[in-house]
Design a protein around this motif. Structure first.
Motif, PDB file in Angstrom:
ATOM      1  N   GLU A 132     -11.799  43.265 -84.115  1.00  0.00           N
ATOM      2  CA  GLU A 132     -12.538  42.038 -84.449  1.00  0.00           C
ATOM      3  C   GLU A 132     -13.851  41.919 -83.677  1.00  0.00           C
ATOM      4  N   THR A 133     -14.689  42.943 -83.780  1.00  0.00           N
ATOM      5  CA  THR A 133     -15.969  42.901 -83.077  1.00  0.00           C
ATOM      6  C   THR A 133     -16.802  41.714 -83.571  1.00  0.00           C
ATOM      7  N   VAL A 134     -17.658  41.223 -82.712  1.00  0.00           N
ATOM      8  CA  VAL A 134     -18.403  39.988 -82.981  1.00  0.00           C
ATOM      9  C   VAL A 134     -19.665  40.277 -83.792  1.00  0.00           C
ATOM     10  N   PRO A 135     -19.766  39.665 -84.984  1.00  0.00           N
ATOM     11  CA  PRO A 135     -20.965  39.871 -85.806  1.00  0.00           C
ATOM     12  C   PRO A 135     -22.245  39.543 -85.038  1.00  0.00           C
ATOM     13  N   GLN A 136     -23.246  40.384 -85.239  1.00  0.00           N
ATOM     14  CA  GLN A 136     -24.599  40.238 -84.716  1.00  0.00           C
ATOM     15  C   GLN A 136     -24.721  40.369 -83.197  1.00  0.00           C
ATOM     16  N   SER A 137     -23.649  40.762 -82.535  1.00  0.00           N
ATOM     17  CA  SER A 137     -23.687  40.925 -81.084  1.00  0.00           C
ATOM     18  C   SER A 137     -24.441  42.192 -80.701  1.00  0.00           C
ATOM     19  N   LEU A 138     -25.148  42.122 -79.592  1.00  0.00           N
ATOM     20  CA  LEU A 138     -25.835  43.298 -79.052  1.00  0.00           C
ATOM     21  C   LEU A 138     -25.021  43.959 -77.939  1.00  0.00           C
ATOM     22  N   ARG A 139     -23.820  43.433 -77.683  1.00  0.00           N
ATOM     23  CA  ARG A 139     -22.950  44.017 -76.662  1.00  0.00           C
ATOM     24  C   ARG A 139     -22.552  45.431 -77.082  1.00  0.00           C
ATOM     25  N   ILE A 140     -22.599  46.368 -76.150  1.00  0.00           N
ATOM     26  CA  ILE A 140     -22.219  47.752 -76.421  1.00  0.00           C
ATOM     27  C   ILE A 140     -20.695  47.845 -76.509  1.00  0.00           C
ATOM     28  N   ILE A 141     -20.232  48.509 -77.553  1.00  0.00           N
ATOM     29  CA  ILE A 141     -18.799  48.744 -77.762  1.00  0.00           C
ATOM     30  C   ILE A 141     -18.600  50.251 -77.625  1.00  0.00           C
ATOM     31  N   SER A 142     -17.881  50.670 -76.588  1.00  0.00           N
ATOM     32  CA  SER A 142     -17.774  52.088 -76.243  1.00  0.00           C
ATOM     33  C   SER A 142     -16.389  52.645 -76.515  1.00  0.00           C
ATOM     34  N   SER A 143     -16.359  53.920 -76.879  1.00  0.00           N
ATOM     35  CA  SER A 143     -15.085  54.634 -77.022  1.00  0.00           C
ATOM     36  C   SER A 143     -14.494  54.945 -75.649  1.00  0.00           C
ATOM     37  N   HIS A 144     -15.305  54.966 -74.626  1.00  0.00           N
ATOM     38  CA  HIS A 144     -14.932  55.268 -73.237  1.00  0.00           C
ATOM     39  C   HIS A 144     -14.574  56.735 -73.011  1.00  0.00           C
ATOM     40  N   VAL A 145     -14.275  57.475 -74.051  1.00  0.00           N
ATOM     41  CA  VAL A 145     -13.950  58.901 -73.957  1.00  0.00           C
ATOM     42  C   VAL A 145     -14.662  59.618 -75.109  1.00  0.00           C
ATOM     43  N   LYS A 146     -14.753  60.937 -75.004  1.00  0.00           N
ATOM     44  CA  LYS A 146     -15.366  61.700 -76.091  1.00  0.00           C
ATOM     45  C   LYS A 146     -14.479  61.633 -77.329  1.00  0.00           C
ATOM     46  N   VAL A 147     -15.124  61.358 -78.467  1.00  0.00           N
ATOM     47  CA  VAL A 147     -14.411  61.274 -79.739  1.00  0.00           C
ATOM     48  C   VAL A 147     -15.135  62.086 -80.800  1.00  0.00           C
ATOM     49  N   ALA A 148     -14.402  62.457 -81.836  1.00  0.00           N
ATOM     50  CA  ALA A 148     -14.968  63.225 -82.943  1.00  0.00           C
ATOM     51  C   ALA A 148     -15.487  62.320 -84.051  1.00  0.00           C
ATOM     52  N   ALA A 149     -15.049  61.054 -84.052  1.00  0.00           N
ATOM     53  CA  ALA A 149     -15.510  60.132 -85.085  1.00  0.00           C
ATOM     54  C   ALA A 149     -15.250  58.696 -84.669  1.00  0.00           C
ATOM     55  N   THR A 150     -16.066  57.816 -85.234  1.00  0.00           N
ATOM     56  CA  THR A 150     -15.833  56.378 -85.157  1.00  0.00           C
ATOM     57  C   THR A 150     -15.627  55.916 -86.588  1.00  0.00           C
ATOM     58  N   ILE A 151     -14.586  55.139 -86.803  1.00  0.00           N
ATOM     59  CA  ILE A 151     -14.312  54.597 -88.133  1.00  0.00           C
ATOM     60  C   ILE A 151     -14.394  53.082 -88.031  1.00  0.00           C
ATOM     61  N   GLU A 152     -15.197  52.489 -88.901  1.00  0.00           N
ATOM     62  CA  GLU A 152     -15.314  51.041 -88.948  1.00  0.00           C
ATOM     63  C   GLU A 152     -14.556  50.522 -90.160  1.00  0.00           C
ATOM     64  N   LEU A 153     -13.669  49.572 -89.900  1.00  0.00           N
ATOM     65  CA  LEU A 153     -12.821  48.987 -90.934  1.00  0.00           C
ATOM     66  C   LEU A 153     -12.964  47.466 -90.911  1.00  0.00           C
TER      67      LEU A 153
END
Length: 157
Positions: free
Chosen positions: A111-132
């Motif tokens: 539930e990420t916040v619409p229009q936020s400029l806050r950085i959302i990090s995986s914290h670890v190396k990942v092969a993909a980010t999926i947005e749902l």
């Protein structure tokens, strides 16, 4: 989309294409099907748009007024890297699912916040980010450690 700031604020990001020039949603991108298998063995199938270029990644799901429950967007990272996203110009909440090279979910930002400029990090190396769609991972009981099956993660093994 949460803009991707992978590799030091690049990708769907603040580096590359000037974010100020983006004033509307991008045309629908080519899609692929992914399946997420939760810890109870229940399978959930999503049709995700593929954000492959830096410009596609930067725009992502910006300005979209909705994301269907069975749709989303995938940002492949080759090679795997720490994925950093934000929600600039994204109008709806998203669940960001960060997936390791072998298809294991490593982190979820719910539930990420619409229009936020806050950085959302995986914290670890990942092969993909999926947005749902925001809230779908909680609804479907999808969690860290669950398996994502898709072209870049291999088959159903």
């Amino acid at each position: 989309m949460g803009i991707c700031l992978a590799a030091g604020i690049a990708g769907g990001s603040a580096v590359g294409v000037a974010a100020a020039a983006i004033t509307g949603p991008q045309a629908k991108l080519p899609t692929e099907t992914i399946t997420i298998v939760n810890q109870h063995g229940k399978r959930f199938t999503f049709t995700v748009e593929k954000a492959l270029t830096p410009k596609q990644q930067e725009i992502g799901l910006m300005f979209r007024k909705s994301v269907a429950a069975d749709e989303g967007m995938i940002f492949p990272w080759n090679p795997p890297q720490v994925s950093e996203m934000w929600m600039k110009n994204t109008l709806v909440p998203l669940d960001m699912v960060f997936v390791g090279p072998h298809g294991t979910i490593r982190h979820i930002a719910n539930e990420t916040v619409p229009q936020s400029l806050r950085i959302i990090s995986s914290h670890v190396k990942v092969a993909a980010t999926i947005e749902l769609q925001g809230g779908i991972t909680a609804k479907d009981d999808i969690d860290v450690g669950d398996k994502v099956i898709g072209p870049q993660f291999g088959d159903d093994k």
